[in-house]
Design a protein around this motif. Sequence first.
Motif, mmCIF file in Angstrom:
data_model
loop_
_atom_site.group_PDB
_atom_site.id
_atom_site.type_symbol
_atom_site.label_atom_id
_atom_site.label_comp_id
_atom_site.label_asym_id
_atom_site.label_seq_id
_atom_site.Cartn_x
_atom_site.Cartn_y
_atom_site.Cartn_z
ATOM 1 N N THR A 98 0.692 -1.200 -0.087
ATOM 2 C CA THR A 98 0.049 -0.044 0.009
ATOM 3 C C THR A 98 0.837 1.281 -0.049
ATOM 4 O OG1 THR A 98 -1.886 -1.270 1.206
ATOM 5 C CG2 THR A 98 -1.767 1.201 1.085
ATOM 6 N N ALA A 99 1.910 1.133 0.918
ATOM 7 C CA ALA A 99 2.792 2.278 0.734
ATOM 8 C C ALA A 99 3.370 2.571 -0.655
ATOM 9 C CB ALA A 99 4.039 2.219 1.884
ATOM 10 N N ALA A 100 3.709 1.549 -1.172
ATOM 11 C CA ALA A 100 4.460 1.541 -2.564
ATOM 12 C C ALA A 100 3.431 2.189 -3.717
ATOM 13 C CB ALA A 100 4.976 0.396 -3.166
ATOM 14 N N ALA A 101 2.257 1.504 -3.701
ATOM 15 C CA ALA A 101 1.350 2.125 -4.635
ATOM 16 C C ALA A 101 0.765 3.552 -4.250
ATOM 17 C CB ALA A 101 0.174 1.186 -4.491
ATOM 18 N N THR A 102 0.715 4.109 -3.164
ATOM 19 C CA THR A 102 0.162 5.094 -2.721
ATOM 20 C C THR A 102 1.160 6.339 -3.119
ATOM 21 O OG1 THR A 102 -1.238 4.332 -0.867
ATOM 22 C CG2 THR A 102 -0.487 6.603 -0.857
ATOM 23 N N SER A 103 2.384 6.020 -3.022
ATOM 24 C CA SER A 103 3.653 7.050 -3.215
ATOM 25 C C SER A 103 4.097 7.097 -4.724
ATOM 26 C CB SER A 103 4.800 6.863 -2.253
ATOM 27 O OG SER A 103 5.403 5.535 -2.383
ATOM 28 N N LEU A 104 3.579 5.896 -5.430
ATOM 29 C CA LEU A 104 4.185 5.682 -6.777
ATOM 30 C C LEU A 104 3.203 5.776 -7.881
ATOM 31 C CD1 LEU A 104 6.500 2.615 -6.560
ATOM 32 C CD2 LEU A 104 6.949 4.788 -6.723
ATOM 33 N N THR A 105 1.887 5.600 -7.612
ATOM 34 C CA THR A 105 0.653 5.872 -8.456
ATOM 35 C C THR A 105 -0.423 6.591 -7.798
ATOM 36 O OG1 THR A 105 -0.259 3.793 -7.672
ATOM 37 C CG2 THR A 105 1.432 3.439 -9.339
ATOM 38 N N GLY A 107 -3.479 5.396 -8.232
ATOM 39 C CA GLY A 107 -4.491 4.302 -8.225
ATOM 40 C C GLY A 107 -4.889 3.711 -9.587
ATOM 41 N N GLY A 108 -6.143 3.159 -9.727
ATOM 42 C CA GLY A 108 -6.278 2.531 -10.981
ATOM 43 C C GLY A 108 -5.702 1.394 -11.206
ATOM 44 N N VAL A 109 -5.227 0.816 -12.388
ATOM 45 C CA VAL A 109 -4.746 -0.546 -12.707
ATOM 46 C C VAL A 109 -3.360 -0.401 -12.287
ATOM 47 C CG1 VAL A 109 -4.213 -1.881 -14.844
ATOM 48 C CG2 VAL A 109 -6.389 -0.863 -14.694
ATOM 49 N N ALA A 110 -2.743 0.709 -12.574
ATOM 50 C CA ALA A 110 -1.224 0.921 -12.266
ATOM 51 C C ALA A 110 -1.040 0.650 -10.852
ATOM 52 C CB ALA A 110 -0.760 2.213 -12.595
ATOM 53 N N GLY A 111 -2.112 1.352 -9.794
ATOM 54 C CA GLY A 111 -1.874 0.975 -8.546
ATOM 55 C C GLY A 111 -2.209 -0.569 -8.124
ATOM 56 N N LEU A 112 -3.101 -1.112 -8.836
ATOM 57 C CA LEU A 112 -3.371 -2.503 -8.652
ATOM 58 C C LEU A 112 -2.340 -3.352 -8.811
ATOM 59 C CD1 LEU A 112 -5.342 -4.915 -7.731
ATOM 60 C CD2 LEU A 112 -6.183 -4.899 -9.959
ATOM 61 N N THR A 115 0.687 -2.723 -6.361
ATOM 62 C CA THR A 115 0.274 -3.581 -5.156
ATOM 63 C C THR A 115 0.588 -5.083 -5.105
ATOM 64 O OG1 THR A 115 -1.441 -2.070 -4.453
ATOM 65 C CG2 THR A 115 -1.789 -3.786 -3.450
ATOM 66 N N LEU A 116 0.088 -5.544 -6.262
ATOM 67 C CA LEU A 116 0.288 -7.146 -6.200
ATOM 68 C C LEU A 116 1.573 -7.374 -6.130
ATOM 69 C CD1 LEU A 116 -2.498 -7.840 -8.873
ATOM 70 C CD2 LEU A 116 -2.478 -8.365 -6.558
ATOM 71 N N VAL A 117 2.457 -6.782 -7.182
ATOM 72 C CA VAL A 117 3.864 -7.063 -7.302
ATOM 73 C C VAL A 117 4.739 -6.638 -5.762
ATOM 74 C CG1 VAL A 117 5.947 -6.005 -8.429
ATOM 75 C CG2 VAL A 117 4.110 -6.563 -9.618
ATOM 76 N N ALA A 118 4.165 -5.739 -5.452
ATOM 77 C CA ALA A 118 5.136 -5.397 -4.020
ATOM 78 C C ALA A 118 4.696 -6.305 -2.910
ATOM 79 C CB ALA A 118 4.628 -3.958 -3.533
#
Length: 131
Positions: A98-105, A107-112, A115-118
């Motif tokens: 969540t920290a990675a997705a919130t700071s790097l994207t 949201g949306g498909v890129a955030g998902l 999240t999955l990769v991290a």
Amino acid sequence: MENASSANHTPAYQTTPLHQYSAVQVHPVQTYPAKSAASAVTASKTASAGIFGFIVVSTGTMGANLNKVSAGEMTFGQAAGDSLAKGAMGGTAAACATAAATSLTNGGVAGLAVTLVAATGVSYMINRILS
């Protein structure tokens, strides 16, 4: 006769516009939101995801472990300890993702995807370290 210029006019010191001496700002100062406010939101999301991940993983693991307890393959104490350990790993993975997705994207498909990769990467690292 009285001086016409002084009788009909006000003194010069009263008519001089004072605003000409004040600092006039041509371009307004643009303000930005405080960085700490964004960090607080990220920390809150990260903590919430970590707690949620802990709950989901530990309860799912405990459900599977209770079947093993019923079959006599492990004790209840072993089942509880295994569930808590795996819940902690799942919560850590969820918080990091969540920290990675919130700071790097945004949201949306890129955030998902982030999240999955991290989460997968963190879970893999923790399992690799513990085994």
